[in-house]
Design a protein around this motif. Structure first.
Motif, PDB file in Angstrom:
ATOM      1  N   UNK A 108      85.541  81.758  84.197  1.00  0.00           N
ATOM      2  CA  UNK A 108      84.854  82.532  85.684  1.00  0.00           C
ATOM      3  C   UNK A 108      83.576  81.848  86.010  1.00  0.00           C
ATOM      4  N   UNK A 109      82.789  81.985  84.934  1.00  0.00           N
ATOM      5  CA  UNK A 109      81.503  81.653  85.223  1.00  0.00           C
ATOM      6  C   UNK A 109      81.232  80.253  85.516  1.00  0.00           C
ATOM      7  N   UNK A 110      82.078  79.444  85.128  1.00  0.00           N
ATOM      8  CA  UNK A 110      81.822  77.958  85.206  1.00  0.00           C
ATOM      9  C   UNK A 110      82.471  77.601  86.477  1.00  0.00           C
ATOM     10  N   UNK A 111      83.454  78.246  87.250  1.00  0.00           N
ATOM     11  CA  UNK A 111      83.975  77.971  88.565  1.00  0.00           C
ATOM     12  C   UNK A 111      82.863  78.728  89.479  1.00  0.00           C
ATOM     13  N   UNK A 112      82.377  79.903  89.136  1.00  0.00           N
ATOM     14  CA  UNK A 112      81.428  80.244  90.159  1.00  0.00           C
ATOM     15  C   UNK A 112      80.115  79.308  90.452  1.00  0.00           C
ATOM     16  N   UNK A 113      79.648  79.015  89.091  1.00  0.00           N
ATOM     17  CA  UNK A 113      78.594  77.889  89.190  1.00  0.00           C
ATOM     18  C   UNK A 113      78.828  76.732  90.024  1.00  0.00           C
ATOM     19  N   UNK A 116      78.177  77.980  93.464  1.00  0.00           N
ATOM     20  CA  UNK A 116      76.909  78.250  93.783  1.00  0.00           C
ATOM     21  C   UNK A 116      76.170  76.970  94.016  1.00  0.00           C
ATOM     22  N   UNK A 117      76.470  75.980  93.567  1.00  0.00           N
ATOM     23  CA  UNK A 117      76.021  74.693  93.700  1.00  0.00           C
ATOM     24  C   UNK A 117      76.329  73.992  95.254  1.00  0.00           C
ATOM     25  N   UNK A 118      77.280  74.486  95.860  1.00  0.00           N
ATOM     26  CA  UNK A 118      77.573  73.916  96.915  1.00  0.00           C
ATOM     27  C   UNK A 118      76.343  74.357  98.088  1.00  0.00           C
ATOM     28  N   UNK A 119      76.513  73.514  99.186  1.00  0.00           N
ATOM     29  CA  UNK A 119      75.371  73.763 100.287  1.00  0.00           C
ATOM     30  C   UNK A 119      76.110  74.035 101.721  1.00  0.00           C
ATOM     31  N   UNK A 120      75.461  74.549 102.580  1.00  0.00           N
ATOM     32  CA  UNK A 120      76.170  74.790 103.823  1.00  0.00           C
ATOM     33  C   UNK A 120      76.387  73.369 104.266  1.00  0.00           C
ATOM     34  N   UNK A 121      77.390  73.075 105.067  1.00  0.00           N
ATOM     35  CA  UNK A 121      77.946  71.921 105.391  1.00  0.00           C
ATOM     36  C   UNK A 121      79.069  71.282 104.526  1.00  0.00           C
ATOM     37  N   UNK A 122      79.293  71.761 103.388  1.00  0.00           N
ATOM     38  CA  UNK A 122      80.292  71.459 102.384  1.00  0.00           C
ATOM     39  C   UNK A 122      81.765  71.349 103.073  1.00  0.00           C
ATOM     40  N   UNK A 123      82.335  70.536 102.772  1.00  0.00           N
ATOM     41  CA  UNK A 123      83.762  70.495 103.364  1.00  0.00           C
ATOM     42  C   UNK A 123      84.584  71.893 102.964  1.00  0.00           C
ATOM     43  N   UNK A 124      85.180  72.451 104.186  1.00  0.00           N
ATOM     44  CA  UNK A 124      85.759  73.931 104.056  1.00  0.00           C
ATOM     45  C   UNK A 124      86.822  73.713 102.916  1.00  0.00           C
ATOM     46  N   UNK A 125      87.374  72.652 102.801  1.00  0.00           N
ATOM     47  CA  UNK A 125      88.595  72.702 101.779  1.00  0.00           C
ATOM     48  C   UNK A 125      88.243  72.594 100.386  1.00  0.00           C
ATOM     49  N   UNK A 126      86.925  72.095 100.150  1.00  0.00           N
ATOM     50  CA  UNK A 126      86.221  71.914  98.821  1.00  0.00           C
ATOM     51  C   UNK A 126      85.829  73.466  98.528  1.00  0.00           C
ATOM     52  N   UNK A 181      77.487  88.984  91.860  1.00  0.00           N
ATOM     53  CA  UNK A 181      77.513  90.201  91.717  1.00  0.00           C
ATOM     54  C   UNK A 181      78.774  90.492  90.793  1.00  0.00           C
ATOM     55  N   UNK A 182      80.007  89.969  91.303  1.00  0.00           N
ATOM     56  CA  UNK A 182      80.941  90.123  90.644  1.00  0.00           C
ATOM     57  C   UNK A 182      81.116  89.741  89.164  1.00  0.00           C
ATOM     58  N   UNK A 183      80.637  88.451  89.011  1.00  0.00           N
ATOM     59  CA  UNK A 183      80.485  87.842  87.798  1.00  0.00           C
ATOM     60  C   UNK A 183      79.688  88.337  86.766  1.00  0.00           C
ATOM     61  N   UNK A 184      78.445  89.031  87.292  1.00  0.00           N
ATOM     62  CA  UNK A 184      77.640  89.532  86.571  1.00  0.00           C
ATOM     63  C   UNK A 184      78.175  90.839  85.948  1.00  0.00           C
TER      64      UNK A 184
END
Length: 230
Positions: A108-113, A116-126, A181-184
Motif C-alpha cells: 500500500x505504501x509503495x502504491x501511495x509513493x 505522491x510522485x505525480x504532479x498536476x497535469x498528470x494524465x487523469x487515467x494514470x 494520513x490514511x497510510x500513516x
C-alpha cells in the motif's frame, strides 16, 4: 497449470465496464447493439446480456424505445453514493489496519509513493489507475468480502467523477495529503485513525465532485435558456 478461459459474455462485460469507467464511452452516449457488436466482435445476444448486468450496477440506463445509454450521475445520486462510500471506505481502512499483513502494508505504501510522485497535469487515467491499485490492495487486505464487493461497485459507479477530481491541479495535492494520513494511520496499526482518515478523504472528494456536478447543471440550464431565446 491449465488456465480456463472466461466465458465470452464475461469478457465482454468486463471490457464494457472498463470502457465506461475509463471514459471511453461518456455519460449520455448511446450504446447501440450494432456499435458494441462491432467494437467487441460478438453477437447481439452477448451484448444484451452484458448490458443487462451493467444496468443492474447503475453504469448503464436503458431508455424505453431508445435503447441503452451510459448513465449520468446526478448531484442527488452522487450525494447518496458518497455517503455510503464514506462508511464502506472507513470500514475498509479500519479492517486493513487491523488485519493486513506487513507485506500488504508495504505494498500500500509503495502504491501511495507512486501517487505522491505525480504532479498536476498528470494524465487523469494514470491517476485513476494508481487510485484503483491503491483500493485493490486495501480491499484485499481488509479481509471483508462484503465491504470489498460493495465498495468496488460504488467506485465503479462514480469513476468518471473520480477521474475528473483527480485531474484538478488544486485537488491533487489535497488528495495526496489525505491518502498519506490514511497510510500513516495504517502503518501505526491505528484502526480508529484509519477510519477517520478514510471518511475525511471521501468527504473532501464529495465536496469537489458535487461542486463539479452542480456547475455542470448550471451550465446546461444556461445553454438551454440561450437556445430558447434564439
Amino acid at each position: 497449470m491449465r488456465v480456463t478461459p472466461q466465458p465470452v459474455r464475461r469478457q465482454v462485460e468486463e471490457r464494457l465496464r472498463e470502457a465506461i469507467i475509463t471514459s471511453r464511452f461518456m455519460p449520455g452516449e448511446h450504446l447501440s447493439d450494432r456499435m458494441l457488436g462491432d467494437v467487441f466482435g460478438v453477437s447481439r445476444g452477448v451484448i444484451r446480456e452484458a448490458v443487462r448486468l451493467l444496468e443492474a450496477e447503475g453504469l448503464i440506463k436503458v431508455v424505453p424505445n431508445r435503447g441503452p445509454f451510459v448513465a449520468f450521475l446526478s448531484a442527488a445520486e452522487a450525494t447518496q453514493v458518497y455517503e455510503v462510500r464514506a462508511v464502506l471506505e472507513a470500514l475498509a481502512g479500519q479492517g486493513f489496519a487491523e488485519r493486513a499483513s506487513t507485506e500488504e502494508i508495504a505494498e500500500l505504501r509503495e502504491v501511495f509513493e507512486e501517487l505522491a510522485a505525480t504532479r498536476p497535469g498528470t494524465d487523469r487515467m494514470v491517476l485513476l489507475n494508481l487510485k484503483r491499485r491503491f483500493y485493490g490492495v486495501m480491499l484485499r487486505g481488509c479481509r471483508n468480502a462484503y465491504v470489498a464487493r460493495m465498495l468496488d461497485q460504488l467506485l465503479n459507479r462514480n469513476s468518471q467523477l473520480r477521474a475528473t477530481t483527480l485531474s484538478d491541479p488544486k485537488r491533487l495535492p489535497q488528495t495526496i495529503a489525505e491518502i498519506r494520513r490514511i497510510v500513516e494511520a495504517i502503518e501505526r496499526r491505528d484502526p480508529g485513525a484509519a477510519w477517520a482518515a478514510c471518511r475525511e478523504h471521501v468527504h473532501q472528494a464529495a465536496q469537489v465532485a458535487l461542486r463539479i456536478l452542480n456547475q455542470q447543471a448550471r451550465d446546461e440550464a444556461a445553454q438551454g435558456l440561450e437556445v430558447a431565446l434564439d
